[in-house]
Design an enzyme around this catalytic site. Structure first.
Site, PDB file in Angstrom:
ATOM      1  N   CYS A  46      34.568  39.316  42.283  1.00  0.00           N
ATOM      2  CA  CYS A  46      35.804  39.971  41.856  1.00  0.00           C
ATOM      3  C   CYS A  46      35.565  41.428  41.465  1.00  0.00           C
ATOM      4  CB  CYS A  46      36.418  39.211  40.683  1.00  0.00           C
ATOM      5  SG  CYS A  46      36.898  37.514  41.076  1.00  0.00           S
ATOM      6  N   THR A  47      34.459  41.704  40.824  1.00  0.00           N
ATOM      7  CA  THR A  47      34.161  43.076  40.412  1.00  0.00           C
ATOM      8  C   THR A  47      33.993  43.982  41.622  1.00  0.00           C
ATOM      9  OG1 THR A  47      33.086  42.233  38.410  1.00  0.00           O
ATOM     10  CG2 THR A  47      32.619  44.508  39.019  1.00  0.00           C
TER      11      THR A  47
END
Length: 218
Positions: A46-47
């Site tokens: 996600c990052t």
């Protein structure tokens, strides 16, 4: 009920890292919008994805498109996480991130079942299906949705390409062929006969009786 293509996207009331959005429809304005969702802050895939979206800020602006993230955590977590995202992106995160601690938005968008809850000590696996991309047109209709597993990072170059295709065909009787990119020829809709197609688009290339190509309209 699941959202389907051409359904009106819900007019959500949202708490975000940039403050409250009282009406998602008003926030969209007169352009396009992309909502992309994630199961948890401070997770590796996600990052990198949030970083990729941040890096494309100029490309979204060129296409009159607002982007907004969603993650199943709170505003305070989002604001702390943004520091990590900016480190990965090498620049600022200028778009808001929706807080969805109670899963209300994820359930409303049919990414989680109505009975879903977050257990103590939960991990991203507890909200794994919150991994979607929604592209919404200026008339507030859902034009495209994509859902990914947790193990596969999204290709935002493809999201950008899909957005280009949607904008090229929006309210215009054309479609795009496989692997199309902006500026390439488009396919003339079968609803137009040859004369109508020429009147609308100029010269057409009849590859097959049912496959006619024309220059991408301006």
């Amino acid at each position: 009920m699941a959202l389907r293509i051409n359904d009106t996207f819900p007019d959500l009331r949202l708490e975000t890292s940039q403050g409250e959005i009282a009406s998602f429809h008003d926030w969209i304005g007169d352009g396009w919008a992309i909502l992309f969702s994630h199961p948890k802050d401070f997770t590796p895939v996600c990052t990198t994805e949030f970083g990729a979206v941040a890096q494309l800020a100029d490309e979204w602006a060129k296409r009159n498109t607002r982007v907004i993230g969603l993650s199943v955590d709170g505003v305070d977590e989002h604001r702390r996480w943004i520091g990590d995202i900016e480190k990965i992106a090498g620049g600022d995160v200028t778009f808001p991130i929706i807080a969805d601690e109670d899963l209300a938005i994820s359930k409303q968008l049919d990414m989680l079942p109505a009975g879903a809850y977050l257990p103590d000590g939960r991990t991203a696996a507890d909200s794994a299906s919150v991994r979607s991309v929604f592209i919404i047109s200026p008339d507030r209709k859902l034009q495209l949705s994509m859902t990914y597993p947790m193990s596969v990072g999204r290709n935002f170059a493809e999201v950008l390409r899909a957005l280009d295709a949607l904008q090229a065909t929006y309210q215009t009787p054309v479609a795009t062929p496989a692997n199309w990119t902006g500026g390439q020829d488009v396919i003339v809709a079968l609803s137009l006969d040859d004369d109508a197609a020429r009147a609308r688009f100029g010269e057409i290339d009849t590859v097959l009786p049912y496959l006619r190509k024309a220059k991408q309209p301006a």
